[in-house]
Design a protein around this motif. Sequence first.
Motif, PDB file in Angstrom:
ATOM      1  N   ALA A  58      -3.397  16.279  -2.623  1.00  8.68           N
ATOM      2  CA  ALA A  58      -4.460  17.231  -2.248  1.00  8.68           C
ATOM      3  C   ALA A  58      -5.804  16.765  -2.812  1.00  8.68           C
ATOM      4  CB  ALA A  58      -4.112  18.631  -2.742  1.00  8.68           C
ATOM      5  N   TYR A  59      -5.773  16.312  -4.057  1.00  7.75           N
ATOM      6  CA  TYR A  59      -7.000  15.815  -4.685  1.00  7.75           C
ATOM      7  C   TYR A  59      -7.552  14.613  -3.911  1.00  7.75           C
ATOM      8  CZ  TYR A  59     -10.023  13.512  -8.083  1.00  7.75           C
ATOM      9  OH  TYR A  59     -11.085  12.894  -8.690  1.00  7.75           O
ATOM     10  N   GLN A  60      -6.678  13.694  -3.592  1.00  9.28           N
ATOM     11  CA  GLN A  60      -7.121  12.483  -2.885  1.00  9.28           C
ATOM     12  C   GLN A  60      -7.665  12.815  -1.496  1.00  9.28           C
ATOM     13  OE1 GLN A  60      -7.576   9.554  -4.153  1.00  9.28           O
ATOM     14  NE2 GLN A  60      -6.652  10.079  -6.126  1.00  9.28           N
ATOM     15  N   LEU A  61      -7.006  13.754  -0.813  1.00 10.44           N
ATOM     16  CA  LEU A  61      -7.438  14.053   0.557  1.00 10.44           C
ATOM     17  C   LEU A  61      -8.823  14.677   0.588  1.00 10.44           C
ATOM     18  CD1 LEU A  61      -4.084  15.154   2.213  1.00 10.44           C
ATOM     19  CD2 LEU A  61      -5.362  13.026   2.578  1.00 10.44           C
ATOM     20  N   LEU A  75       0.869  -1.187   0.000  1.00 12.27           N
ATOM     21  CA  LEU A  75       0.000   0.000   0.000  1.00 12.27           C
ATOM     22  C   LEU A  75       0.901   1.230   0.000  1.00 12.27           C
ATOM     23  CD1 LEU A  75      -2.952   1.074   0.292  1.00 12.27           C
ATOM     24  CD2 LEU A  75      -2.542   1.101   2.754  1.00 12.27           C
ATOM     25  N   THR A  76       0.904   1.990  -1.099  1.00 14.66           N
ATOM     26  CA  THR A  76       1.916   3.033  -1.250  1.00 14.66           C
ATOM     27  C   THR A  76       1.366   4.448  -1.428  1.00 14.66           C
ATOM     28  OG1 THR A  76       2.016   2.595  -3.626  1.00 14.66           O
ATOM     29  CG2 THR A  76       3.633   1.461  -2.239  1.00 14.66           C
ATOM     30  N   THR A  77       0.105   4.596  -1.630  1.00 16.78           N
ATOM     31  CA  THR A  77      -0.426   5.956  -1.840  1.00 16.78           C
ATOM     32  C   THR A  77      -1.729   6.159  -1.059  1.00 16.78           C
ATOM     33  OG1 THR A  77      -1.741   5.301  -3.762  1.00 16.78           O
ATOM     34  CG2 THR A  77       0.494   6.097  -4.197  1.00 16.78           C
ATOM     35  N   VAL A  78      -2.021   7.418  -0.788  1.00 16.18           N
ATOM     36  CA  VAL A  78      -3.288   7.763  -0.145  1.00 16.18           C
ATOM     37  C   VAL A  78      -4.454   7.325  -1.032  1.00 16.18           C
ATOM     38  CG1 VAL A  78      -4.744   9.737   0.460  1.00 16.18           C
ATOM     39  CG2 VAL A  78      -2.408   9.590   1.334  1.00 16.18           C
ATOM     40  N   ARG A  79      -4.256   7.467  -2.319  1.00 17.01           N
ATOM     41  CA  ARG A  79      -5.283   7.005  -3.264  1.00 17.01           C
ATOM     42  C   ARG A  79      -5.625   5.520  -3.031  1.00 17.01           C
ATOM     43  NH1 ARG A  79      -4.507   4.457  -8.248  1.00 17.01           N
ATOM     44  NH2 ARG A  79      -6.153   4.824  -9.779  1.00 17.01           N
ATOM     45  N   ASP A  80      -4.610   4.689  -2.977  1.00 18.22           N
ATOM     46  CA  ASP A  80      -4.852   3.263  -2.769  1.00 18.22           C
ATOM     47  C   ASP A  80      -5.436   2.997  -1.387  1.00 18.22           C
ATOM     48  OD1 ASP A  80      -3.912   2.744  -5.281  1.00 18.22           O
ATOM     49  OD2 ASP A  80      -1.989   1.912  -4.645  1.00 18.22           O
ATOM     50  N   ALA A  81      -5.006   3.773  -0.391  1.00 18.82           N
ATOM     51  CA  ALA A  81      -5.517   3.574   0.971  1.00 18.82           C
ATOM     52  C   ALA A  81      -7.013   3.898   1.028  1.00 18.82           C
ATOM     53  CB  ALA A  81      -4.738   4.436   1.954  1.00 18.82           C
ATOM     54  N   LEU A  82      -7.402   4.957   0.357  1.00 20.55           N
ATOM     55  CA  LEU A  82      -8.829   5.297   0.353  1.00 20.55           C
ATOM     56  C   LEU A  82      -9.632   4.283  -0.469  1.00 20.55           C
ATOM     57  CD1 LEU A  82      -8.545   9.177   0.054  1.00 20.55           C
ATOM     58  CD2 LEU A  82      -9.364   7.878   2.047  1.00 20.55           C
ATOM     59  N   VAL A  97      -4.246  18.215   4.442  1.00 16.42           N
ATOM     60  CA  VAL A  97      -4.832  17.303   5.434  1.00 16.42           C
ATOM     61  C   VAL A  97      -5.992  17.989   6.164  1.00 16.42           C
ATOM     62  CG1 VAL A  97      -4.374  16.163   7.654  1.00 16.42           C
ATOM     63  CG2 VAL A  97      -2.787  15.870   5.740  1.00 16.42           C
ATOM     64  N   GLU A  98      -5.795  19.232   6.561  1.00 15.04           N
ATOM     65  CA  GLU A  98      -6.851  19.921   7.315  1.00 15.04           C
ATOM     66  C   GLU A  98      -8.034  20.301   6.427  1.00 15.04           C
ATOM     67  OE1 GLU A  98      -5.424  22.907  10.005  1.00 15.04           O
ATOM     68  OE2 GLU A  98      -4.037  21.518  10.968  1.00 15.04           O
ATOM     69  N   SER A  99      -7.780  20.461   5.136  1.00 17.90           N
ATOM     70  CA  SER A  99      -8.888  20.758   4.215  1.00 17.90           C
ATOM     71  C   SER A  99      -9.909  19.633   4.190  1.00 17.90           C
ATOM     72  CB  SER A  99      -8.356  20.964   2.791  1.00 17.90           C
ATOM     73  OG  SER A  99      -7.593  22.131   2.737  1.00 17.90           O
ATOM     74  N   SER A 100      -9.456  18.441   4.548  1.00 13.90           N
ATOM     75  CA  SER A 100     -10.381  17.301   4.580  1.00 13.90           C
ATOM     76  C   SER A 100     -11.234  17.327   5.839  1.00 13.90           C
ATOM     77  CB  SER A 100      -9.590  15.998   4.555  1.00 13.90           C
ATOM     78  OG  SER A 100      -9.080  15.725   5.860  1.00 13.90           O
ATOM     79  N   GLY A 101     -10.913  18.244   6.753  1.00 14.82           N
ATOM     80  CA  GLY A 101     -11.644  18.312   8.013  1.00 14.82           C
ATOM     81  C   GLY A 101     -10.858  17.793   9.209  1.00 14.82           C
TER      82      GLY A 101
END
Lengths: 285, 285
Positions: free
Chosen positions: B200-203, B166-173, B246-250
């Motif tokens: 940023a897009y993924q978050l 698991l290497t990216t935030v995209r894959d984690a989501l 990160v904070e933009s996601s809430g």
Amino acid sequence: MRDFSESHAALALNTATLGHNVEGAGAGWSPERTIDACAERGIGGIVFWRPEIGSRAVEIGERVRRAGLKTVGLCRTPFLVGPLAPAGRQAVMDDFKASIDMAAALQTNVLTIVVGGVEPGTKGVTESLRLVADRVGEMAPYAEKHGVRLALEPLNPVYGGDRSCLTTVRDALDLCDRIDAANVGIAVDVYHVWWDTDLAYQLRRAGGRILGYHLCDWLASTTDVLLDRGMMGDGVADLRGLRRAVESSGYGGFCEVEVFSAGNWWKRDPGEVLDTMIERFRSVC
Amino acid sequence: MRDFSESHAALALNTATLGHNVEGAGAGWSPERTIDACAERGIGGIVFWRPEIGSRAVEIGERVRRAGLKTVGLCRTPFLVGPLAPAGRQAVMDDFKASIDMAAALQTNVLTIVVGGVEPGTKGVTESLRLVADRVGEMAPYAEKHGVRLALEPLNPVYGGDRSCLTTVRDALDLCDRIDAANVGIAVDVYHVWWDTDLAYQLRRAGGRILGYHLCDWLASTTDVLLDRGMMGDGVADLRGLRRAVESSGYGGFCEVEVFSAGNWWKRDPGEVLDTMIERFRSVC
């Protein structure tokens, strides 16, 4: 997808596989001896590094053609940005131009760009990628005039700090879009992209912009991220899946084997390395 | 975006920053001494590793609360797949359960998952990620029952072979979407994601699923990809930009400092490390 089980005419040797990119590494074969060893075995192409060419580009290019091979590419421009780039913009551009001249003299039409890391004084990759776009965009017409295409190679993110702020095929294609020059494309290297689940999607964007496909393997427990690459089949990359994705974009060019391996393959007889490379190319790639 | 220049109440220490995750490394402070040193300095939270907790989870968790701190998380489950995972599915699941029990006893509500590398006998990451989804999905209800949330942490692609397919935030989501359990989310670590222009897009997809944000820095010319992380400000990561994303996601939780640094910070006095961490947190994060 092409069937290589009966032919390795599409196989090219990147001479780094014999250690020729690092001073004192490998068996130290001359370009001529390497060319002959490839020709004898029916390997179709060869990729050199600048230090081994020196001032003999015309002569070596001619020698390759006489042997019935093709010079598939040249490694590489200087780092264009980052802590390892030549000092100052003018020094970068002068050496960039020299690398284009060498590619033209060899009569190869692909020059690889490893862009360099994060520009000192900046944070993150955004500003560095912008500088890369400016510098490649400025030099692209000169390369075009000399019949040279420029291949932006994204490197594994582990190199993001010093060697390549360009880390994904996605970013490489975005750079191409931004530069918008017909002779600027990308190189796809298994070592750098094998982990990327976004790859197949991105490669559908690539169209004719894939200028090179580089083979090796990612060893599951690699001991050195620079000089411990695996021979195809010895690692965990899905080589068939990767080639399928690359060829789906329309790529039908050479598959270039580039195995940096100080502790293993560079210590072996180059003939054995070439024979293994051919066998693996036919069976697992 | 929160302003930390006047307060570090949102700062948490991951004890790996003092070497506590590696046998024989660091100053070897006891959990109690570490808790007191954090409390004295107004650090708000602490994250432990299982070996330092041993059988004392209830006692240590209570000690943290008495000192006015919060146990922000526990590192970590076993590798769930790949060459470094416990031998066999049952052993993996047993140790996974034990890690949940420890988190519950500590009364922390976040348990980090580093998923492990490519499952032996497979190629690429697809099959391994499928196995991870199955195993996390199976254990999620048990964790839920014990008030524990599971944070899937994508690791830098350099670890793709052995430590984390698991290497990216995209894959984690994507994994979270597949598992579809309310107590499964992700951890975002600067060291692993700083290079990712898709972040940023993924978050923006992440919503409330960010369960942890980990701070350190990526040294431009890092000498070791496991144990040479930088203190915030010493590297090339765009720390402000990352936290903004990160904070933009809430996300409004703790910022957890996790600096693995065998050759530098682990050799210093822990008090100096904590003081530096606070100063950098306030000035550059």
